[in-house]
Design a protein around this motif. Sequence first.
Motif, PDB file in Angstrom:
ATOM      1  N   SER A  62       0.869  -1.172   0.000  1.00 55.56           N
ATOM      2  CA  SER A  62       0.000   0.000   0.000  1.00 55.56           C
ATOM      3  C   SER A  62       0.905   1.219   0.000  1.00 55.56           C
ATOM      4  N   SER A  63       0.615   2.176  -0.874  1.00 58.68           N
ATOM      5  CA  SER A  63       1.497   3.316  -1.095  1.00 58.68           C
ATOM      6  C   SER A  63       0.950   4.588  -0.439  1.00 58.68           C
ATOM      7  N   PRO A  64       1.389   4.878   0.802  1.00 56.24           N
ATOM      8  CA  PRO A  64       0.917   6.103   1.454  1.00 56.24           C
ATOM      9  C   PRO A  64       1.539   7.352   0.833  1.00 56.24           C
ATOM     10  N   ARG A  65       0.949   8.503   1.139  1.00 55.71           N
ATOM     11  CA  ARG A  65       1.418   9.792   0.649  1.00 55.71           C
ATOM     12  C   ARG A  65       2.017  10.587   1.809  1.00 55.71           C
ATOM     13  N   GLU A 155      14.486  16.911  -2.700  1.00 52.32           N
ATOM     14  CA  GLU A 155      13.164  16.810  -3.311  1.00 52.32           C
ATOM     15  C   GLU A 155      12.301  15.810  -2.543  1.00 52.32           C
ATOM     16  N   ILE A 156      11.019  16.103  -2.409  1.00 52.32           N
ATOM     17  CA  ILE A 156      10.098  15.190  -1.725  1.00 52.32           C
ATOM     18  C   ILE A 156       9.474  14.231  -2.739  1.00 52.32           C
ATOM     19  N   LYS A 157       9.547  12.969  -2.432  1.00 54.55           N
ATOM     20  CA  LYS A 157       8.845  11.922  -3.209  1.00 54.55           C
ATOM     21  C   LYS A 157       7.521  11.712  -2.493  1.00 54.55           C
ATOM     22  N   GLU A 158       6.432  12.199  -3.066  1.00 54.69           N
ATOM     23  CA  GLU A 158       5.137  12.227  -2.382  1.00 54.69           C
ATOM     24  C   GLU A 158       4.611  10.833  -2.036  1.00 54.69           C
ATOM     25  N   GLU A 159       4.661   9.904  -2.995  1.00 58.34           N
ATOM     26  CA  GLU A 159       4.102   8.572  -2.746  1.00 58.34           C
ATOM     27  C   GLU A 159       5.227   7.549  -2.573  1.00 58.34           C
ATOM     28  N   LEU A 160       4.998   6.610  -1.672  1.00 56.57           N
ATOM     29  CA  LEU A 160       5.944   5.504  -1.483  1.00 56.57           C
ATOM     30  C   LEU A 160       6.002   4.693  -2.773  1.00 56.57           C
ATOM     31  N   TRP A 178      10.671   7.261  -0.608  1.00 56.04           N
ATOM     32  CA  TRP A 178       9.532   7.976  -0.025  1.00 56.04           C
ATOM     33  C   TRP A 178      10.033   9.161   0.773  1.00 56.04           C
ATOM     34  N   GLU A 179       9.269  10.225   0.766  1.00 54.47           N
ATOM     35  CA  GLU A 179       9.622  11.475   1.421  1.00 54.47           C
ATOM     36  C   GLU A 179      10.954  11.949   0.847  1.00 54.47           C
ATOM     37  N   LYS A 180      12.000  12.100   1.642  1.00 56.51           N
ATOM     38  CA  LYS A 180      13.291  12.555   1.121  1.00 56.51           C
ATOM     39  C   LYS A 180      14.339  11.449   1.203  1.00 56.51           C
ATOM     40  N   VAL A 181      13.871  10.194   1.313  1.00 56.41           N
ATOM     41  CA  VAL A 181      14.789   9.077   1.550  1.00 56.41           C
ATOM     42  C   VAL A 181      14.636   8.007   0.478  1.00 56.41           C
TER      43      VAL A 181
END
Length: 194
Positions: A62-65, A155-160, A178-181
């Motif tokens: 499941s890909s959270p935001r 940069e932020i990666k919005e979705e996993l 995901w996020e900045k990681v």
Amino acid sequence: MKKIIALVLTVFIISCQSNKEKDEPVEEHNHSDVKTEVGASKSPQTSTMETIGGAHIHIDYSSPRVRNRIIFGGLLAYDEVWQAGAHMATWVETSKDLTISGQVLSKGKYGFFIIPSQGEWTVIFNKNWNQHGKDDYNESEDVVRFKVAPEFSDEIKEELEYKIQKTDNSKGIFSLEWEKVKISFPFVVNETNN
């Protein structure tokens, strides 16, 4: 004369269709269903697959935001097990044995967990693939466990998002961003599989 008959027939057909549409009941929309769909879409179920060296490899999650939250060290505490997605635990299935970080992951289906930290992160493949979140996670059921160094971005990666990238006929890289990681690690498909 033929043109007049064709015109009369066209008008008659359009008129019949219009009346038919008026007679049909109007379908009502249930707005509570729409809300449920919107709520469910916050972490949609998704998957990624690849075939490398004859091995079919499948990741389901499941890909959270991000939704303007601090994820690592915020929503997800450091040094605690995370199911590497939302809702049900993320699972990985391989049709052949893989070697990852010098350890053999036998063909099969596994729960995929991560322990994020401020230093190296711990990656875990666990026998129990079918569980809600980390509710039934038990370290004694880990089959492969190793550390990786995370990569950071401005940069932020919005979705996993998970990816499986083929790098050679029998080699590839798993990655999660995901996020900045971003974390990634190589694997090899074992040649001794049938």
